[in-house]
Design a protein around this motif. Structure first.
Motif, mmCIF file in Angstrom:
data_model
loop_
_atom_site.group_PDB
_atom_site.id
_atom_site.type_symbol
_atom_site.label_atom_id
_atom_site.label_comp_id
_atom_site.label_asym_id
_atom_site.label_seq_id
_atom_site.Cartn_x
_atom_site.Cartn_y
_atom_site.Cartn_z
ATOM 1 N N ASP A 217 0.828 -1.215 0.000
ATOM 2 C CA ASP A 217 0.000 0.000 0.000
ATOM 3 C C ASP A 217 0.859 1.261 0.000
ATOM 4 O OD1 ASP A 217 -2.288 -1.531 -0.002
ATOM 5 O OD2 ASP A 217 -2.546 -1.474 2.158
ATOM 6 N N SER A 331 1.989 6.293 -8.974
ATOM 7 C CA SER A 331 0.731 6.958 -8.617
ATOM 8 C C SER A 331 -0.472 6.354 -9.332
ATOM 9 C CB SER A 331 0.817 8.465 -8.927
ATOM 10 O OG SER A 331 1.065 8.686 -10.302
ATOM 11 N N GLY A 332 -0.267 5.266 -10.081
ATOM 12 C CA GLY A 332 -1.396 4.582 -10.704
ATOM 13 C C GLY A 332 -1.735 5.055 -12.103
ATOM 14 N N THR A 336 -4.836 3.742 -14.793
ATOM 15 C CA THR A 336 -5.853 4.626 -15.352
ATOM 16 C C THR A 336 -5.878 4.536 -16.875
ATOM 17 O OG1 THR A 336 -5.620 6.157 -13.480
ATOM 18 C CG2 THR A 336 -6.624 7.031 -15.472
ATOM 19 N N GLN A 453 -3.041 12.676 -10.761
ATOM 20 C CA GLN A 453 -3.518 11.735 -9.750
ATOM 21 C C GLN A 453 -2.454 11.371 -8.731
ATOM 22 O OE1 GLN A 453 -4.348 8.431 -12.793
ATOM 23 N NE2 GLN A 453 -3.637 7.230 -11.051
ATOM 24 N N ARG A 454 -2.925 10.924 -7.575
ATOM 25 C CA ARG A 454 -2.092 10.415 -6.493
ATOM 26 C C ARG A 454 -2.802 9.216 -5.880
ATOM 27 N NH1 ARG A 454 0.371 13.965 -8.430
ATOM 28 N NH2 ARG A 454 1.686 15.552 -7.461
ATOM 29 N N LEU A 455 -2.043 8.353 -5.218
ATOM 30 C CA LEU A 455 -2.627 7.232 -4.495
ATOM 31 C C LEU A 455 -2.503 7.472 -2.997
ATOM 32 C CD1 LEU A 455 -1.396 4.084 -6.480
ATOM 33 C CD2 LEU A 455 -3.667 5.107 -6.509
ATOM 34 N N ARG A 457 -3.637 5.725 0.955
ATOM 35 C CA ARG A 457 -4.059 4.471 1.575
ATOM 36 C C ARG A 457 -5.490 4.582 2.110
ATOM 37 N NH1 ARG A 457 0.448 3.157 5.914
ATOM 38 N NH2 ARG A 457 0.372 5.419 6.158
ATOM 39 N N ARG A 506 -5.501 0.836 -1.478
ATOM 40 C CA ARG A 506 -5.306 2.247 -1.831
ATOM 41 C C ARG A 506 -6.413 2.729 -2.761
ATOM 42 N NH1 ARG A 506 0.877 3.169 -3.587
ATOM 43 N NH2 ARG A 506 0.614 1.184 -4.670
ATOM 44 N N ILE A 507 -6.591 4.025 -2.809
ATOM 45 C CA ILE A 507 -7.566 4.635 -3.694
ATOM 46 C C ILE A 507 -6.933 5.891 -4.291
ATOM 47 C CG2 ILE A 507 -8.663 6.084 -1.926
ATOM 48 C CD1 ILE A 507 -11.356 5.376 -3.311
ATOM 49 N N ALA A 508 -7.360 6.248 -5.494
ATOM 50 C CA ALA A 508 -6.735 7.375 -6.197
ATOM 51 C C ALA A 508 -7.476 8.686 -5.955
ATOM 52 C CB ALA A 508 -6.676 7.077 -7.692
ATOM 53 N N GLU A 565 -0.030 13.625 0.661
ATOM 54 C CA GLU A 565 0.072 13.464 -0.785
ATOM 55 C C GLU A 565 -0.344 14.687 -1.598
ATOM 56 O OE1 GLU A 565 1.314 11.180 -2.631
ATOM 57 O OE2 GLU A 565 1.794 9.702 -1.100
#
Length: 569
Positions: A217, A331-332, A336, A453-455, A457, A506-508, A565
């Motif tokens: 995470d 950062s995902g 995406t 975007q950022r990730l 927890r 985790r979520i963005a 973040e």
């Protein structure tokens, strides 16, 4: 009565749902309870209550029990895991066992024989039993690895040979090569990393310590410190199966592992990216785990706020233009972009991607691995793409003027281009493109949308607790005064489900800046990044901080994660 009839009589399912489950059971064999859970018609707790009525055994909540250590020792860990059972308590010659399937008389007989006690069954959901097994017996691979390390330290074995694998697509890590301690240890580390949901494994040599860490995470955790006498063999083993030259220890190298691992009796195909870097005490190796099971391709589940998702959906569906996704490494961004092209993927569309490297193989999409060493660069790939009749082009990263220039021209000649940049937020992406040498009128004409975007927890939904935060503190962070007085803010606590970290998954956070006519005018006249940001906010753009605040309001993350973040701009 059968289980389905109990569920019907309790009105937990309908006749139509039972019929659908029975039809599914014919195609996908399994217990009817498991099928109903898989279809989302009932919960594990519903099944446990129905089984309790069906067999006359009591149902218990294991999370409320503290089990005596002597009782735990009555059942061997391998038996508990094999049959998904858990000893709860003992009174005289009677041992109470929690189980998910009380119909299996063979298991009851085996437990009676192995303990020489009378067995009294109680019912609990299987997931609850598995969590309790992990709590009292520990992680199976983790325990095995620790015992193995103790054996190595005792034996002080310095004559370890590295054995070569067979063909990578057919080799099973952990099968047939366990004679060499280094091989077995690497297998155990890989298994535990994947079972714990790690995204990266770090092998770090120091002067007197050899450390292994997992990134879970987004946070690094120390996993183990193997003995120094096995350090070189472990590193050589990883390099060997990654196709890296084990004789070269002076230069950075990259490789890839494609293998199969057995995790919890299931075989998973796993890709791993391997990077070695020479340090003063030896080579540091970092492995990025590419587990397709963790790839989220549903745009609605990534964390978009409704307004940002609507903008993203609308712009990627246009026939031409550029959509950019920005953010730091990890950062995902790739997730995406893959979600976007998966949504656009259909038999009447030609999608081509140039990636460095290709992380996941997607059916129906033409993917190319960039290889700078032989001249297969991003610009060279893009030029070739334009002769391949593409509709949608994905460029892994825009790094320089040449790549940006070709991408802009491709967008202006009728192609939808998706790509990434490394910038802090959406508005600063415009300045980055102009600094690369792209004319402002080309940027304003081609770019349709920029996503930053950022990730962060997720707070563990099992143990999160309400936090008392002063209203003024919330206002200072960015909450509106009216919501700061009424919002419920949660903070992490820690439990078995989240390894006592307080966070699980985790979520963005997303910031979506649409380049409409007003934003285009600002680009053409050379407005600053702060002016672009202000105009975008006036047009409804949620900043990364605002997206984070929404996640806090929904109880999905903590204030500390959002502040860490994002910046308040």
């Amino acid at each position: 009565m059968k289980l389905g009839d109990f569920l019907l009589s309790d009105k937990l399912i309908t006749k139509e749902q039972l019929d659908q489950a029975l039809e599914t059971q014919k195609k996908e064999p399994g217990k009817i309870g498991s099928v109903l859970i898989r279809l989302g018609f009932v919960t594990e707790e519903d099944i446990a209550q129905a089984l309790s009525k069906q067999f006359g055994y009591p149902s218990i909540n294991l999370s409320k029990f503290e089990i005596d250590e002597k009782v735990v020792e009555l059942i061997k860990p391998e038996i508990a895991r094999k049959h998904i059972v858990m000893p709860v308590h003992r009174i005289g010659s009677i041992l109470t066992i929690a189980m998910g399937d009380p119909s299996n008389l063979f298991v009851l007989e085996e437990l009676r024989f192995s303990t020489n006690l009378r067995i009294q069954a109680v019912i609990s959901p299987e997931s609850s039993i598995l969590e309790t097994i992990e709590k009292y017996y520990g992680s199976s691979t983790g325990i095995e690895a620790q015992k193995f390390l103790e054996e190595i330290e005792l034996s002080d074995d310095a004559s370890i040979e590295v054995l070569e694998d067979t063909d990578e697509d057919d080799s099973f890590m952990g099968d047939g090569s366990d004679d060499a301690p280094a091989i077995k240890l690497v297998n155990l580390i890989f298994q535990d990393a994947i079972s714990k949901g790690a995204s990266d494994i770090h092998f770090e040599p120091y002067e007197k310590v050899f450390r292994v860490r997992f990134r879970i995470d987004g946070i690094l955790h120390e996993y183990m410190t193997p003995p120094m006498n096995i350090k070189n063999k472990v590193l050589s083993r990883v390099k060997l199966i990654a196709g890296i030259d084990i004789a070269e220890k002076r230069l950075p190298q990259d490789g890839r592992i494609k293998t199969k691992l057995k995790i919890n009796e299931m075989t998973k195909s796993i890709d791993m990216r391997v990077s070695s870097l020479p340090t003063i005490h030896g080579e540091k190796i970092v492995i990025r785990i590419l587990d397709k099971d963790n790839l989220m391709l549903d745009l609605t589940k990534l964390g978009f706020e409704p307004i940002s998702l609507e903008r993203f959906d609308r712009n990627i569906s246009e026939p031409w233009g550029i959509v950019l996704v920005t953010g730091p490494t990890g950062s995902g961004k790739t997730n995406t972009l893959y979600s976007a092209i998966q949504k656009l993927n259909s038999e009447d569309v030609n999608i081509m991607t140039a990636e460095n490297p290709v992380e996941f193989n997607l059916y129906g999409i033409n993917q190319i691995n960039i290889r700078d060493s032989i001249g297969l660069t991003f610009p060279a790939s893009l030029r070739s793409f334009l002769r391949q009749d593409p509709d949608i082009i994905l460029v892994g990263e825009i790094r320089d003027f040449e790549t940006a220039d070709i991408a802009i021209k491709a967008a202006l000649t009728g192609h939808m281009v998706l790509s990434t940049l490394h910038t802090n937020d959406a508005p600063s992406t415009i300045a980055r493109l102009i600094n690369m040498g792209i004319e402002p009128f080309l940027v304003s004409s081609a770019v349709r949308l920029v996503i930053a975007q950022r990730l962060v927890r997720r707070v563990c939904q099992n143990c999160k607790t309400l936090s008392k935060v002063p209203a003024q503190t919330l206002i200072d962070i960015g909450f509106a005064p009216e919501s700061a007085k009424s919002v419920k803010v949660y903070e992490p606590k820690g439990c078995e489900k989240c390894n006592n970290t307080g966070y699980k998954g985790r979520i963005a956070l997303f910031e979506a800046m649409e380049v409409d006519e007003e934003i285009k005018e600002h680009i053409l006249v050379g407005s600053s990044t702060s002016e672009l940001r202000q105009k975008a906010k006036e047009k409804g753009m949620l900043t990364l901080r605002m997206s984070g605040i929404e996640k806090v309001k929904q109880g999905l993350t903590s204030i500390e994660e959002v502040v860490r973040e994002t910046s308040k701009i």
